[in-house]
Design a protein around this motif. Sequence first.
Motif, PDB file in Angstrom:
ATOM      1  N   VAL A   1      52.222   6.121  51.156  1.00 49.93           N
ATOM      2  CA  VAL A   1      51.040   6.941  50.914  1.00 49.93           C
ATOM      3  C   VAL A   1      51.236   8.241  51.684  1.00 49.93           C
ATOM      4  O   VAL A   1      51.575   8.220  52.875  1.00 49.93           O
ATOM      5  CB  VAL A   1      49.763   6.229  51.389  1.00 49.93           C
ATOM      6  N   PRO A   2      51.034   9.401  51.059  1.00 52.32           N
ATOM      7  CA  PRO A   2      51.243  10.674  51.769  1.00 52.32           C
ATOM      8  C   PRO A   2      50.352  10.798  53.005  1.00 52.32           C
ATOM      9  O   PRO A   2      49.206  10.336  53.012  1.00 52.32           O
ATOM     10  CB  PRO A   2      50.868  11.723  50.711  1.00 52.32           C
ATOM     11  N   ASN A   3      50.896  11.435  54.036  1.00 52.53           N
ATOM     12  CA  ASN A   3      50.121  11.643  55.262  1.00 52.53           C
ATOM     13  C   ASN A   3      48.801  12.333  54.980  1.00 52.53           C
ATOM     14  O   ASN A   3      47.758  11.995  55.557  1.00 52.53           O
ATOM     15  CB  ASN A   3      50.932  12.494  56.257  1.00 52.53           C
ATOM     16  N   GLU A   4      48.844  13.323  54.087  1.00 50.87           N
ATOM     17  CA  GLU A   4      47.632  14.083  53.789  1.00 50.87           C
ATOM     18  C   GLU A   4      46.553  13.182  53.197  1.00 50.87           C
ATOM     19  O   GLU A   4      45.364  13.339  53.493  1.00 50.87           O
ATOM     20  CB  GLU A   4      47.942  15.226  52.824  1.00 50.87           C
ATOM     21  N   THR A   5      46.974  12.229  52.372  1.00 48.94           N
ATOM     22  CA  THR A   5      46.024  11.296  51.764  1.00 48.94           C
ATOM     23  C   THR A   5      45.374  10.419  52.822  1.00 48.94           C
ATOM     24  O   THR A   5      44.156  10.204  52.818  1.00 48.94           O
ATOM     25  CB  THR A   5      46.731  10.414  50.721  1.00 48.94           C
ATOM     26  N   MET A   6      46.175   9.904  53.747  1.00 52.73           N
ATOM     27  CA  MET A   6      45.641   9.027  54.780  1.00 52.73           C
ATOM     28  C   MET A   6      44.712   9.786  55.731  1.00 52.73           C
ATOM     29  O   MET A   6      43.672   9.278  56.126  1.00 52.73           O
ATOM     30  CB  MET A   6      46.787   8.381  55.558  1.00 52.73           C
ATOM     31  N   ARG A   7      45.102  10.989  56.085  1.00 53.71           N
ATOM     32  CA  ARG A   7      44.249  11.775  56.973  1.00 53.71           C
ATOM     33  C   ARG A   7      42.933  12.145  56.290  1.00 53.71           C
ATOM     34  O   ARG A   7      41.878  12.186  56.928  1.00 53.71           O
ATOM     35  CB  ARG A   7      44.994  13.029  57.433  1.00 53.71           C
ATOM     36  N   LYS A   8      43.004  12.379  54.979  1.00 53.62           N
ATOM     37  CA  LYS A   8      41.778  12.666  54.229  1.00 53.62           C
ATOM     38  C   LYS A   8      40.881  11.430  54.211  1.00 53.62           C
ATOM     39  O   LYS A   8      39.657  11.540  54.345  1.00 53.62           O
ATOM     40  CB  LYS A   8      42.128  13.100  52.807  1.00 53.62           C
ATOM     41  N   GLN A   9      41.486  10.247  54.057  1.00 60.13           N
ATOM     42  CA  GLN A   9      40.703   9.012  54.111  1.00 60.13           C
ATOM     43  C   GLN A   9      40.019   8.859  55.465  1.00 60.13           C
ATOM     44  O   GLN A   9      38.858   8.465  55.548  1.00 60.13           O
ATOM     45  CB  GLN A   9      41.609   7.807  53.845  1.00 60.13           C
ATOM     46  N   LEU A  10      40.738   9.167  56.537  1.00 56.97           N
ATOM     47  CA  LEU A  10      40.153   9.063  57.872  1.00 56.97           C
ATOM     48  C   LEU A  10      39.005  10.050  58.033  1.00 56.97           C
ATOM     49  O   LEU A  10      37.982   9.741  58.650  1.00 56.97           O
ATOM     50  CB  LEU A  10      41.221   9.321  58.940  1.00 56.97           C
ATOM     51  N   ALA A  11      39.166  11.246  57.468  1.00 53.42           N
ATOM     52  CA  ALA A  11      38.153  12.286  57.611  1.00 53.42           C
ATOM     53  C   ALA A  11      36.906  11.999  56.789  1.00 53.42           C
ATOM     54  O   ALA A  11      35.783  12.250  57.243  1.00 53.42           O
ATOM     55  CB  ALA A  11      38.738  13.641  57.206  1.00 53.42           C
TER      56      ALA A  11
ATOM     57  N   TYR B   1      40.617  17.065  65.221  1.00 52.89           N
ATOM     58  CA  TYR B   1      41.864  16.796  64.500  1.00 52.89           C
ATOM     59  C   TYR B   1      41.799  17.315  63.067  1.00 52.89           C
ATOM     60  O   TYR B   1      42.768  17.894  62.559  1.00 52.89           O
ATOM     61  CB  TYR B   1      42.183  15.295  64.507  1.00 52.89           C
ATOM     62  N   VAL B   2      40.664  17.106  62.404  1.00 49.55           N
ATOM     63  CA  VAL B   2      40.530  17.567  61.021  1.00 49.55           C
ATOM     64  C   VAL B   2      40.632  19.087  60.947  1.00 49.55           C
ATOM     65  O   VAL B   2      41.208  19.637  60.003  1.00 49.55           O
ATOM     66  CB  VAL B   2      39.197  17.077  60.420  1.00 49.55           C
ATOM     67  N   LYS B   3      40.122  19.771  61.943  1.00 47.95           N
ATOM     68  CA  LYS B   3      40.234  21.230  61.986  1.00 47.95           C
ATOM     69  C   LYS B   3      41.697  21.648  61.969  1.00 47.95           C
ATOM     70  O   LYS B   3      42.071  22.670  61.371  1.00 47.95           O
ATOM     71  CB  LYS B   3      39.538  21.766  63.233  1.00 47.95           C
ATOM     72  N   LYS B   4      42.546  20.844  62.596  1.00 47.21           N
ATOM     73  CA  LYS B   4      43.980  21.124  62.639  1.00 47.21           C
ATOM     74  C   LYS B   4      44.670  20.698  61.337  1.00 47.21           C
ATOM     75  O   LYS B   4      45.572  21.392  60.859  1.00 47.21           O
ATOM     76  CB  LYS B   4      44.601  20.404  63.845  1.00 47.21           C
ATOM     77  N   TRP B   5      44.231  19.573  60.763  1.00 45.63           N
ATOM     78  CA  TRP B   5      44.882  19.052  59.556  1.00 45.63           C
ATOM     79  C   TRP B   5      44.487  19.835  58.305  1.00 45.63           C
ATOM     80  O   TRP B   5      45.327  20.241  57.526  1.00 45.63           O
ATOM     81  CB  TRP B   5      44.519  17.585  59.348  1.00 45.63           C
ATOM     82  N   ASN B   6      43.177  20.006  58.110  1.00 44.20           N
ATOM     83  CA  ASN B   6      42.658  20.667  56.913  1.00 44.20           C
ATOM     84  C   ASN B   6      41.202  21.035  57.155  1.00 44.20           C
ATOM     85  O   ASN B   6      40.297  20.232  56.905  1.00 44.20           O
ATOM     86  CB  ASN B   6      42.789  19.751  55.700  1.00 44.20           C
ATOM     87  N   SER B   7      40.948  22.226  57.634  1.00 42.83           N
ATOM     88  CA  SER B   7      39.598  22.623  58.034  1.00 42.83           C
ATOM     89  C   SER B   7      38.606  22.623  56.877  1.00 42.83           C
ATOM     90  O   SER B   7      37.393  22.576  57.097  1.00 42.83           O
ATOM     91  CB  SER B   7      39.636  24.006  58.695  1.00 42.83           C
ATOM     92  N   ALA B   8      39.112  22.647  55.630  1.00 42.53           N
ATOM     93  CA  ALA B   8      38.216  22.617  54.473  1.00 42.53           C
ATOM     94  C   ALA B   8      37.450  21.302  54.387  1.00 42.53           C
ATOM     95  O   ALA B   8      36.419  21.221  53.696  1.00 42.53           O
ATOM     96  CB  ALA B   8      39.011  22.848  53.187  1.00 42.53           C
ATOM     97  N   LEU B   9      37.932  20.274  55.082  1.00 41.17           N
ATOM     98  CA  LEU B   9      37.274  18.975  55.054  1.00 41.17           C
ATOM     99  C   LEU B   9      36.140  18.856  56.074  1.00 41.17           C
ATOM    100  O   LEU B   9      35.378  17.883  56.040  1.00 41.17           O
ATOM    101  CB  LEU B   9      38.295  17.860  55.326  1.00 41.17           C
ATOM    102  N   LEU B  10      36.019  19.827  56.965  1.00 39.99           N
ATOM    103  CA  LEU B  10      35.023  19.715  58.039  1.00 39.99           C
ATOM    104  C   LEU B  10      33.594  19.523  57.539  1.00 39.99           C
ATOM    105  O   LEU B  10      32.849  18.704  58.100  1.00 39.99           O
ATOM    106  CB  LEU B  10      35.106  20.934  58.954  1.00 39.99           C
ATOM    107  N   PRO B  11      33.132  20.238  56.492  1.00 37.18           N
ATOM    108  CA  PRO B  11      31.752  20.010  56.031  1.00 37.18           C
ATOM    109  C   PRO B  11      31.493  18.567  55.593  1.00 37.18           C
ATOM    110  O   PRO B  11      30.367  18.072  55.704  1.00 37.18           O
ATOM    111  CB  PRO B  11      31.605  20.984  54.856  1.00 37.18           C
ATOM    112  N   PHE B  12      32.544  17.885  55.126  1.00 39.77           N
ATOM    113  CA  PHE B  12      32.383  16.489  54.719  1.00 39.77           C
ATOM    114  C   PHE B  12      32.413  15.562  55.932  1.00 39.77           C
ATOM    115  O   PHE B  12      31.781  14.509  55.940  1.00 39.77           O
ATOM    116  CB  PHE B  12      33.463  16.120  53.716  1.00 39.77           C
TER     117      PHE B  12
END
Length: 345
Positions: free
Chosen positions: A144-154, A242-253
């Motif tokens: 599973v891509p890292n980005e997918t897993m981090r998105k799941q965590l976020a 961490y999410v700010k570092k991975w993909n800040s667009a996810l912060l509102p969620f």
Amino acid sequence: MKFSVLVPVYNVKPYLADCLDSILNQGYEDMELIVVNDGSTDGSEEICREYEKRFPGRLRLIEQRNRGLLLARRAAIDVAQGDYLIFVDSDDALRADALHVIERLLSRTDVDVLLFQASRSPLFDVPYFNHEGLYEDMVDGVFVPNETMRKQLALTHNVNSMWAKAVRRDCIGQGSDYEEYEGLQYGEDLLQMCPIFNKARSFAISSEILYYYRDNGASISHHVSFSRLEDVSRARSCLASYVKKWNSALLPFVYANDCVELFTYCLLCTNRLPRLDAVQEIGRAIEYDHFIHSFANANLALIPFWKRIGINWIARGHIERFISLYSLVFHVLFRAMPKKASRYL
């Protein structure tokens, strides 16, 4: 050594022997079992010592004063020698062949983090997690891509538990200082998952149901205490960093899920406290700075409609309206789906 299985123990006497037996009876030799007695007072400590005597060289017992689940886990982590660490809560259990299955999956993938399914049933027949398709056709351990897993965590609560995973020891942060979190009762899994997901370079998921999660009704997830909100704030602030570092667009969620945490707490207050006490406690909760910030910056698009209504009412201070509606909704839900409703009791 392939596996270190880590079991933190605090006042779980009715379930502890079943938990330890489920690990020791695996018929798997290349492992160590590390049990941390976190100042138990209900007889659990005696069971731990009895098992240490019965299984010399196979079970290592660490005893400490009561410092909380997080530091009990860290005490075990810091002495673990296995290539992979597997976490089992002391009121839960592993399927009889779990370690053999995990070894087989890891031999095919050699990933840093392997996730597997859990069940609320001791028969291991009904999956607990809904990973939005992540488990489909992944019995053999598909990457599973890292980005997918981090998105799941976020965005979800699907992957933030320490249990139902095998984590490579190099990703676990042995020796990391968590002393400032002594006594933390809620969100400790998320606090530790953030750096693990940050360091891990490969993930795989299996649909094999290998873990029995026992919802005994006495867990900290059912407690009503303002300290719960303080713990949530610390854990979810860590996630946001961490999410700010991975993909800040996810912060509102991420902030939207902060609101869901508050919603759950308010529903617990509604169901567990007398009405006047519930009004007072909810009023105190919605004035907490962390959640004021979350309300102001959240995108609620992914939140189920029935929760979104309550979140909006809480944000606007409509406490009496919230209690009246969700008391009714809860009792209807309890009659129709008692197991699902029990998480809000």
